[in-house]
Design a protein around this motif. Structure first.
Motif, PDB file in Angstrom:
ATOM      1  N   LEU A   1       0.854  -1.194   0.000  1.00  0.00           N
ATOM      2  CA  LEU A   1       0.000   0.000   0.000  1.00  0.00           C
ATOM      3  C   LEU A   1       0.882   1.234   0.000  1.00  0.00           C
ATOM      4  CD1 LEU A   1      -2.505  -0.818   2.896  1.00  0.00           C
ATOM      5  CD2 LEU A   1      -3.025  -0.827   0.437  1.00  0.00           C
ATOM      6  N   VAL A   2       0.498   2.240  -0.753  1.00  0.00           N
ATOM      7  CA  VAL A   2       1.199   3.526  -0.727  1.00  0.00           C
ATOM      8  C   VAL A   2       0.149   4.617  -0.693  1.00  0.00           C
ATOM      9  CG1 VAL A   2       2.642   5.131  -2.015  1.00  0.00           C
ATOM     10  CG2 VAL A   2       3.269   2.709  -1.921  1.00  0.00           C
ATOM     11  N   LEU A   3       0.379   5.592   0.139  1.00  0.00           N
ATOM     12  CA  LEU A   3      -0.609   6.669   0.275  1.00  0.00           C
ATOM     13  C   LEU A   3       0.140   7.992   0.319  1.00  0.00           C
ATOM     14  CD1 LEU A   3      -3.671   6.887   0.597  1.00  0.00           C
ATOM     15  CD2 LEU A   3      -3.347   6.645   3.064  1.00  0.00           C
ATOM     16  N   GLU A   4      -0.372   8.963  -0.443  1.00  0.00           N
ATOM     17  CA  GLU A   4       0.284  10.272  -0.469  1.00  0.00           C
ATOM     18  C   GLU A   4      -0.715  11.331  -0.021  1.00  0.00           C
ATOM     19  OE1 GLU A   4       2.204  11.251  -4.121  1.00  0.00           O
ATOM     20  OE2 GLU A   4       3.080  13.098  -3.295  1.00  0.00           O
ATOM     21  N   ASP A   5      -0.350  12.045   1.023  1.00  0.00           N
ATOM     22  CA  ASP A   5      -1.276  13.018   1.599  1.00  0.00           C
ATOM     23  C   ASP A   5      -0.639  14.396   1.668  1.00  0.00           C
ATOM     24  OD1 ASP A   5      -3.224  11.073   2.020  1.00  0.00           O
ATOM     25  OD2 ASP A   5      -2.343  10.486   3.941  1.00  0.00           O
ATOM     26  N   GLU A   6      -1.508  15.380   1.704  1.00  0.00           N
ATOM     27  CA  GLU A   6      -1.001  16.752   1.806  1.00  0.00           C
ATOM     28  C   GLU A   6      -1.782  17.473   2.905  1.00  0.00           C
ATOM     29  OE1 GLU A   6       0.144  18.903  -1.906  1.00  0.00           O
ATOM     30  OE2 GLU A   6      -1.272  20.408  -1.159  1.00  0.00           O
ATOM     31  N   TYR A   7      -1.075  18.250   3.692  1.00  0.00           N
ATOM     32  CA  TYR A   7      -1.694  18.951   4.826  1.00  0.00           C
ATOM     33  C   TYR A   7      -1.403  20.433   4.734  1.00  0.00           C
ATOM     34  CZ  TYR A   7      -2.126  14.220   6.443  1.00  0.00           C
ATOM     35  OH  TYR A   7      -2.445  12.907   6.512  1.00  0.00           O
ATOM     36  N   HIS A   8      -2.375  21.217   5.168  1.00  0.00           N
ATOM     37  CA  HIS A   8      -2.239  22.672   5.111  1.00  0.00           C
ATOM     38  C   HIS A   8      -2.382  23.241   6.516  1.00  0.00           C
ATOM     39  CE1 HIS A   8      -2.393  22.834   0.682  1.00  0.00           C
ATOM     40  NE2 HIS A   8      -3.038  21.672   0.863  1.00  0.00           N
ATOM     41  N   LEU A   9      -1.255  23.737   6.997  1.00  0.00           N
ATOM     42  CA  LEU A   9      -1.218  24.170   8.402  1.00  0.00           C
ATOM     43  C   LEU A   9      -0.919  25.664   8.453  1.00  0.00           C
ATOM     44  CD1 LEU A   9       0.753  21.052   9.563  1.00  0.00           C
ATOM     45  CD2 LEU A   9      -1.693  21.502   9.821  1.00  0.00           C
ATOM     46  N   THR A  10      -1.714  26.367   9.192  1.00  0.00           N
ATOM     47  CA  THR A  10      -1.664  27.829   9.135  1.00  0.00           C
ATOM     48  C   THR A  10      -0.992  28.410  10.377  1.00  0.00           C
ATOM     49  OG1 THR A  10      -3.013  29.782   8.655  1.00  0.00           O
ATOM     50  CG2 THR A  10      -3.940  28.167  10.193  1.00  0.00           C
TER      51      THR A  10
ATOM     52  N   ALA B   1       1.260  15.135   9.984  1.00  0.00           N
ATOM     53  CA  ALA B   1       1.394  14.461   8.683  1.00  0.00           C
ATOM     54  C   ALA B   1       1.657  12.973   8.869  1.00  0.00           C
ATOM     55  CB  ALA B   1       2.520  15.113   7.883  1.00  0.00           C
ATOM     56  N   VAL B   2       2.641  12.633   9.699  1.00  0.00           N
ATOM     57  CA  VAL B   2       3.025  11.233   9.874  1.00  0.00           C
ATOM     58  C   VAL B   2       1.880  10.422  10.474  1.00  0.00           C
ATOM     59  CG1 VAL B   2       4.495   9.687  11.232  1.00  0.00           C
ATOM     60  CG2 VAL B   2       5.499  11.631  10.005  1.00  0.00           C
TER      61      VAL B   2
ATOM     62  N   GLY C   1     -15.806   9.565   9.010  1.00  0.00           N
ATOM     63  CA  GLY C   1     -15.346   8.980   7.748  1.00  0.00           C
ATOM     64  C   GLY C   1     -14.560   9.948   6.899  1.00  0.00           C
ATOM     65  N   ALA C   2     -14.444  11.201   7.354  1.00  0.00           N
ATOM     66  CA  ALA C   2     -13.723  12.206   6.555  1.00  0.00           C
ATOM     67  C   ALA C   2     -12.399  12.542   7.204  1.00  0.00           C
ATOM     68  CB  ALA C   2     -14.570  13.468   6.408  1.00  0.00           C
ATOM     69  N   TRP C   3     -11.330  12.500   6.400  1.00  0.00           N
ATOM     70  CA  TRP C   3     -10.016  12.920   6.875  1.00  0.00           C
ATOM     71  C   TRP C   3      -9.834  14.378   6.465  1.00  0.00           C
ATOM     72  CZ3 TRP C   3      -7.417   9.322   9.689  1.00  0.00           C
ATOM     73  CH2 TRP C   3      -7.864   7.994   9.563  1.00  0.00           C
ATOM     74  N   ILE C   4      -9.612  15.195   7.445  1.00  0.00           N
ATOM     75  CA  ILE C   4      -9.503  16.627   7.145  1.00  0.00           C
ATOM     76  C   ILE C   4      -8.034  17.001   7.168  1.00  0.00           C
ATOM     77  CG2 ILE C   4     -10.277  18.932   7.807  1.00  0.00           C
ATOM     78  CD1 ILE C   4     -12.660  17.580   9.177  1.00  0.00           C
ATOM     79  N   ASN C   5      -7.582  17.653   6.110  1.00  0.00           N
ATOM     80  CA  ASN C   5      -6.152  17.912   5.986  1.00  0.00           C
ATOM     81  C   ASN C   5      -5.791  19.382   6.155  1.00  0.00           C
ATOM     82  OD1 ASN C   5      -7.188  18.819   3.599  1.00  0.00           O
ATOM     83  ND2 ASN C   5      -5.533  17.985   2.326  1.00  0.00           N
ATOM     84  N   ARG C   6      -6.642  20.124   6.834  1.00  0.00           N
ATOM     85  CA  ARG C   6      -6.240  21.489   7.187  1.00  0.00           C
ATOM     86  C   ARG C   6      -6.753  21.831   8.578  1.00  0.00           C
ATOM     87  NH1 ARG C   6      -6.517  24.919   3.111  1.00  0.00           N
ATOM     88  NH2 ARG C   6      -6.568  23.221   1.597  1.00  0.00           N
ATOM     89  N   LEU C   7      -5.975  22.549   9.307  1.00  0.00           N
ATOM     90  CA  LEU C   7      -6.334  22.951  10.679  1.00  0.00           C
ATOM     91  C   LEU C   7      -6.645  24.443  10.683  1.00  0.00           C
ATOM     92  CD1 LEU C   7      -3.639  21.085  12.830  1.00  0.00           C
ATOM     93  CD2 LEU C   7      -5.931  20.294  12.166  1.00  0.00           C
ATOM     94  N   PRO C   8      -7.419  24.906  11.653  1.00  0.00           N
ATOM     95  CA  PRO C   8      -8.117  24.132  12.687  1.00  0.00           C
ATOM     96  C   PRO C   8      -9.403  23.510  12.142  1.00  0.00           C
ATOM     97  CG  PRO C   8      -8.609  26.457  12.965  1.00  0.00           C
ATOM     98  CD  PRO C   8      -7.633  26.360  11.816  1.00  0.00           C
TER      99      PRO C   8
ATOM    100  N   LEU D   1      -4.886  12.196  -0.039  1.00  0.00           N
ATOM    101  CA  LEU D   1      -5.300  13.572   0.273  1.00  0.00           C
ATOM    102  C   LEU D   1      -4.473  14.577  -0.527  1.00  0.00           C
ATOM    103  CD1 LEU D   1      -5.830  13.512   4.146  1.00  0.00           C
ATOM    104  CD2 LEU D   1      -7.574  13.686   2.351  1.00  0.00           C
ATOM    105  N   ALA D   2      -3.398  14.098  -1.124  1.00  0.00           N
ATOM    106  CA  ALA D   2      -2.578  15.003  -1.940  1.00  0.00           C
ATOM    107  C   ALA D   2      -3.157  15.086  -3.337  1.00  0.00           C
ATOM    108  CB  ALA D   2      -1.153  14.477  -2.005  1.00  0.00           C
ATOM    109  N   PRO D   3      -3.150  16.277  -3.902  1.00  0.00           N
ATOM    110  CA  PRO D   3      -3.585  16.395  -5.299  1.00  0.00           C
ATOM    111  C   PRO D   3      -2.599  15.665  -6.197  1.00  0.00           C
ATOM    112  CG  PRO D   3      -2.702  18.494  -4.506  1.00  0.00           C
ATOM    113  CD  PRO D   3      -2.724  17.566  -3.341  1.00  0.00           C
ATOM    114  N   GLU D   4      -3.089  15.373  -7.399  1.00  0.00           N
ATOM    115  CA  GLU D   4      -2.257  14.604  -8.339  1.00  0.00           C
ATOM    116  C   GLU D   4      -0.966  15.337  -8.672  1.00  0.00           C
ATOM    117  OE1 GLU D   4      -2.675  11.483  -9.670  1.00  0.00           O
ATOM    118  OE2 GLU D   4      -4.175  11.370  -8.063  1.00  0.00           O
TER     119      GLU D   4
END
Lengths: 831, 831
Positions: free
Chosen positions: B200-209, B392-393, B773-780, B808-811
């Motif tokens: 399995l490989v998963l690529e995610d992106e997070y936006h932290l303010t 992220a991790v 069921g939703a993974w949210i990739n920006r805080l808060p 969660l990361a765009p292509e």
């Protein structure tokens, strides 16, 4: 070394001839290498800070939420306190605490344990503290005091110590039977044996009155509790570690819970050696109000409620044999102790040393008592009794010389101690330049010529109304501390930072005497750094290692030795570490110009900061810091006052030249010559300042200063009416220093702090006697006193032959009962 | 030991079950004998002082002749400074100094050397300092600023880091080519080899303010020169020794000429690790005015001109094999560096450790860049980048587990490190309670049951609009300092006075974390004295030995070891001395209850104060004082970021339980469980406070806190609009501590200061994903963000099956060029 001060009063004219050390003009050279600073003219490190007004006196310091305290005093010398009504004061808006004796623990304090912070039943002197207030501002505090209603029932005051001693006299304090506060009784040898070999005996009596320190910075304190109950004091004490012990006792705190920070002290001179009531009062106010409280004196309060020099009636009887040698000396002193007992009562401890040990005297005794009166009370004051004792000894000696038709200088030389002498009190004079001081003072003042050309026989002035006179007096004082507490030592912490700058943390206090500069110079020379690269901390008991305090002219000697000891340890540490780094034997390395130098190639090889960083950042992981304690090799005196109380003793001689107007009684001091055995000069500028300041104080004592205490009330509590010698009135002071290189002293030095004030008044009296033929036995020598003395002797401006010498003491017995001494008690008390 | 916090939020309900040590109620017992304090509930020594309002914040402190400074800021994010006319301001009565960039040396500072105290040519962010004034009072200073005429030519701001990196983008600062400020590039292993064994490989992106520290005590400083040119600063710095080095560089003074006194600090959290412009400005104003100058921020200024947490766009890609083992982890982070470079830019140093070493990951790489924009700039902030990296991790890991249909706790256990592991960066895990933390957190939170009973499939509430979720996250952080300077050590001076009371002088700073109490407790236990008999000094560079500063959760560990080392030396000295006095072998003696005890007879034989007095007053003449330096056995990382940077590593696991309203998006945190491997608990109360505070901060980061930076301007600089988690909003926090008894830690302890804030937001995101069921990739996770995420996934309150996991990361490729790392430069920079 022979620094000689020229006749100008401007410092710039005072060129100093130095026979050793760098030239006086080479101030730009100080700061480098061993020996670079010591012995040169070192400007005070803290001078710029003081001159620029950047120091913080207690007046400048505020604390968050600080209140202002004020004290209501009795204003009468003797009364029963009938009632005190503070109800109106408490209701004044802005008032946070009003205290009377009812509100505080009345723990007795002071040397006689006869004082309390506020007074409960009786008023015993004018200054007595009755009510204290803390308010939002000082005006409100004063207003609150004005609202206090006090009912006093006045009691006839007892105003002189002789009356106080009379049988049936009212007992002023329940503690002191017959009003006797303290009794000293010492004797060495056999007076009657001395009398038996005397060809001349002379008995004189002297009357010495109150003077006070006149510190330009008036008294003040800020007291503040933290939440755990620890007390922070901004205090002007000269003896922070003993102070917190004694104050802790009064206010019910362990000494270690009292943290003392000393603001810049605007003059000490011994005035800040004891606890005075305003200090515990500030603490009690802070406790009551739950906020910091500051109490500041105004000048009038400073005059009224400061300690004084102990007023003394001194009777001295001494003899001389056919050879001009002193045969015995017997002294009885009576002290007006005033309404409470502070350190002033203990000054006989020092007076005794002069009575017993100034000159070789085979038989001597000293009896003295301090007696309660309703007058102001005395504290410690530069010289600590020695001015009074020296006046008696040195005037009496001059008169014996006159009776024997011997030259006063020759008589002194004939009787002077020498190195190796041990006095009858057990004081060991390991170094002693007394005779050199005498000779040098004679030389500098042209003694021989002036003794002949001046004097009563040689009138000058248009109508012969002026006479000139020259007088001499010597001094002996402790020069290496005085062991009166279990430790007379001082701790030092010394560290070097990453830039090679030095932090010197000394237990000793700077009260303006220049100790900060001297200590820094000692360390700078030892470590080969610039003195300006040294920072000194000496004002905070949370930082500084233990020290017994500033007194007994001990700071340069004791704190100096402590600083040197620390510097030498650091030096060894640095050279050892450097040796490992550079691969050269330590003995081939030295510290110089802020670095490690190779002695053989005479070149710098490692920067000091770099070495310190190396020790920190390398595998050693250590900071360069040492902490040492120096305890001088002195002894307690035993219950008979016998023992080598100081690690060293200082000698000095002053010659005063005067012109006296026989018609007005006005004395014009022409010049003072001051020569001191100081072991070694550490700071030329500093020691010159000490001598000039001491001479000014000594001249004030002799000529102008006098607290006019009338019916127990101080009549002149202002600088307009209390006459200090001011700069324009100062005669030129020429000085020299005899360098005997004391074996225990730091770089050979001995103490000088008190010495220059000690013999001035005596030399002045002797000079006036030379000029006028009249020996005056009361100070100050104000015109009316001089005229009265001339008149009593039948001398006027036409007189050319002095009257014969007669006893200055009246025929009647000195009313001083000889009782067993309290000596042992005194010793145990201060320990 | 298992202290467990009950569910009540009232401290009194939080009874702690202790399996070892004295009972929780036995607080009256603390203070005696070895082991008496450590591990118990020790109230803060400085608590009473703080609670009673008796501490002095910088706001409370005034200095004699102090002036008040104020700063005029740009108020626009990007502009050319055309002209500044201060002539009217200078003429305002009461104004003593007006400064612009023309008047001061513009020594660049900050990690990127791209900031100056006042700005000369360009405005690069809203807060930029243009004019400073010192006046008699603050009102006058503000009035003077209002009289300044500034002409600015606004420039289109660059407001996101991606635009800043685009070719041809305007270069914001001449120093930073292509707006690239800092580039980190680390790799351990071979990513493609990891990919090859991944199922399995998963690529995610997070936006932290941006968030900010929100210290309750706003920033302030008092600068004051003495006459020799030394600078006294009342400063809130957390790192006094490095601070004076860096500030000295800016203002042209040797560090050793800067004396720093730290008033009580009203919160640090990393915000006081760097120099900020107001600090040299105060110095320049003091210099110009020749008087002390105080600058105090108001709350709005605190928000605008304080550092922030580094805003980050984080891309992470990781793989898992069939057994559930992590195969590789590749991370690329882009940081919005804002208008200047402070320590925020260097947080990748810490982020990297989590990327490389949280769980056993055979192949990992980390590329990151910090890029100039015209936004606010970031400093250091509790966790120092680890909150972002852990989010992220830990979220990515949870999602891998979900894809693999494995339990998140089981996956973590399977991949967790163990004692003895050495990470790919060379970090040696000598003690490691990671697995125990995981197990205990699962147990305490009833993980297994709630994972099953809760979740999207199990609606609750009247109409099924509520879901509950439980999420987990772990952390790895340095726990024994971090060697990023030439020394990571701390000095201690320890002395005992005549009353047996102890003075502990530590280089480490108290910023509210309770270090004073912990250090005192370590010493008290070692010396067998009451903790209340210990006074601590830790706020004055003239007193305290060197320390690198408060950061990296190092104080209990490093300063604790230093204090222990000192106490042990003193202990040896005392027992040796006592042995000589009482004639018993030292091994038969111990220190207990403020005295020396005979172990065999179990009786007190000598009071400690008496022993100290004996050493002072006897022939030994020594004071009891030692100075030590403790340097941890850690290493620098090399230019490839490899090395055992800390003497110890801390582990922790948090479980967050939430209830989510699917219709409003409102998240109600129900409970947080926090379990930490702390080596050993030193102070139960202190560590509970650290955990609660950290959780509050982590929850704020995850749920509510957000600086609304709009067009480069902060839109919510008030507590009304910037939403901190307040006490009533706090969910119950239950906690436990795994005691692995670290071999190097003081009494076995490891650092805990930053840890509790690190994983909270990640656990929260994971809990919300469980619930919704939703993974949210920006805080808060504010309601609108939650609703948007639900909507994007097509989830509503009737959904019972979560959507499939997708990247969660765009292509598109993460626009982060991989260039040679600045790592070596970073290291040399901070050294």
């Amino acid at each position: 070394m022979q620094p000689v001060l020229g006749e100008g009063s401007d410092l710039s004219e005072k060129t100093i001839n130095t026979s050793i050390g760098p030239p006086a003009s080479a101030t730009e050279n100080w700061g480098f290498a061993n020996g670079g600073n010591i012995g040169t003219r070192i400007p005070k490190l803290d001078g710029p800070q003081r001159i620029s007004g950047k120091v913080s006196y207690v007046q400048d310091i505020t604390r968050p939420r600080m209140l202002h305290g004020a004290i209501l005093r009795a204003g009468v010398p003797s009364a029963r306190i009938v009632s005190i009504d503070v109800s109106a004061a408490k209701l004044l808006p802005g008032v946070h605490a009003v205290l009377t004796a009812e509100d505080i623990p009345l723990v007795p304090f002071g040397h006689g344990r006869d004082n309390t912070a506020l007074k409960q039943d009786f008023v015993r002197c004018e200054r007595d503290e009755l009510v204290a207030v803390a308010a939002e501002d000082e005006v409100t505090a004063r207003k609150a005091l004005a609202l206090v209603k006090i009912e006093l029932e006045e009691i006839e005051p007892i105003l002189d110590p002789f009356s106080a001693l009379e049988p049936g006299a009212r007992q002023i304090h329940p503690l002191h039977d017959g009003n006797l506060v303290l009794n000293f009784d010492w004797s060495g040898g056999d007076i009657s044996a001395g009398e038996a070999v005397s060809s001349l005996v002379l008995e004189d009596e002297y009357h010495l009155t109150w003077v006070t320190h006149c510190c330009l910075g008036v008294s003040g304190i800020i007291a503040e509790f933290d939440a755990r109950g620890d007390l922070l004091l901004h205090s002007l004490t000269q003896v922070p570690f003993l102070y917190r012990r004694d104050l802790g006792h009064i206010v019910g705190l362990a000494p270690e819970c009292i943290h003392i920070v000393q603001p810049t002290i605007g003059g000490g001179f011994g005035s800040k050696l004891d606890i005075y009531p305003y200090e515990p009062i500030a603490v009690f106010l802070a406790k009551a109000a739950g906020r910091p409280v500051r109490i500041l004196f105004n000048r009038e309060e400073e005059f009224i409620a400061s300690p004084t020099r102990q007023p003394t009636v001194a009777r001295i009887r001494a003899g001389m044999d056919d050879e001009g040698a002193l045969t015995f000396r017997e002294a009885r002193f009576l002290h007006d102790n005033g309404g409470a007992t502070s350190w002033g009562a203990t000054t006989p401890f020092v007076m005794m040393q002069t009575i017993s040990s100034l000159y070789r005297v085979p038989h001597a005794s000293f009896h003295t008592q301090a007696v309660s009166t309703n007058n102001p009370y005395a504290g410690s004051f530069r010289g600590y009794g020695n001015l009074q004792a020296t006046l008696a000894v040195e005037t009496n000696l001059d008169r014996l010389a006159a009776m024997a038709a011997r030259d006063p200088l020759e008589v002194r030389l004939a009787n002077a101690q020498q190195a190796g002498d041990i006095s009858s009190q057990g004081m060991v004079f390991r170094s002693c330049g007394f005779k050199e001081c005498l000779r040098r003072a004679g030389e500098l003042s042209s003694w021989e010529g002036k003794r002949k050309e001046w004097g009563l026989a040689n009138p000058i002035g248009a109508s012969g109304e002026l006479r000139r006179g020259i007088g001499i007096a010597s001094l002996l004082h402790v020069g290496g501390g005085a062991k009166i507490y279990r430790s007379d030592g001082c701790g030092t912490r010394l560290s070097i930072d990453h830039a090679g700058k030095v932090h010197l943390c000394s237990g000793s206090t700077e009260i303006g005497q220049g100790s900060e500069t001297v200590l820094a110079a000692l360390v700078a020379d030892e470590l080969g750094v610039k003195i300006t690269d040294i920072r000194v901390t000496n004002d905070d008991t949370r930082q500084t290692p233990w020290d017994v305090g500033v007194h007994a002219s001990r700071t340069s000697f004791i704190a100096g030795n402590s600083a040197l000891k620390a510097a030498r340890q650091v030096r060894t540490q640095l050279l050892t570490a450097a040796s490992e780094i550079v691969g050269l034997p330590p003995e081939q390395l030295t510290l110089r110009e802020g670095g490690i130098w190779d002695i053989r190639t005479d070149s710098a090889i490692l920067d000091l900061g770099k070495l310190v960083r190396e020790l920190h950042f390398s595998g050693q992981h250590q900071l360069v810091e040492v902490q040492v304690f120096y305890e001088p090799p002195s002894d307690y005196q035993d219950e008979r006052f016998h023992g080598d109380v100081s690690a060293s003793y200082a000698w000095g001689v002053q010659v005063v030249e005067v012109e006296v107007d026989m018609q007005t009684g006005v004395i014009q001091p022409l010049r003072v010559t001051s020569v001191h055995d100081v072991g070694r000069v550490l700071n030329q500028l500093g020691i010159m300042g000490q001598v000039e300041g001491g001479v000014a104080m000594g001249l004030g004592y002799g000529l102008t200063e006098e607290m006019l205490v009338r019916g127990g009330i101080l009549a002149n509590p202002t600088f307009r009416d209390y006459h200090l010698i001011t700069a324009p009135e100062m005669p030129p002071v020429q000085m020299d220093f005899i360098e005997t290189d004391d074996p225990e002293g730091p770089r050979g030095a001995k103490g000088i702090g008190e010495a220059p004030a000690i013999p001035t008044a005596a030399a002045l009296v002797n000079a006036v006697a030379h000029a006028t033929g009249a020996w005056i036995n009361r100070l100050p020598l104000k015109p009316e006193t001089v005229l009265a003395a001339l008149s009593a002797e039948g001398i006027d401006s036409s007189t050319l032959v002095p009257p014969p010498i007669r006893n200055l003491a009246p025929e009647k017995e000195f009313p001083l009962p000889v009782t067993p001494s309290d000596g042992a008690e005194f010793i145990s008390e201060v320990m």
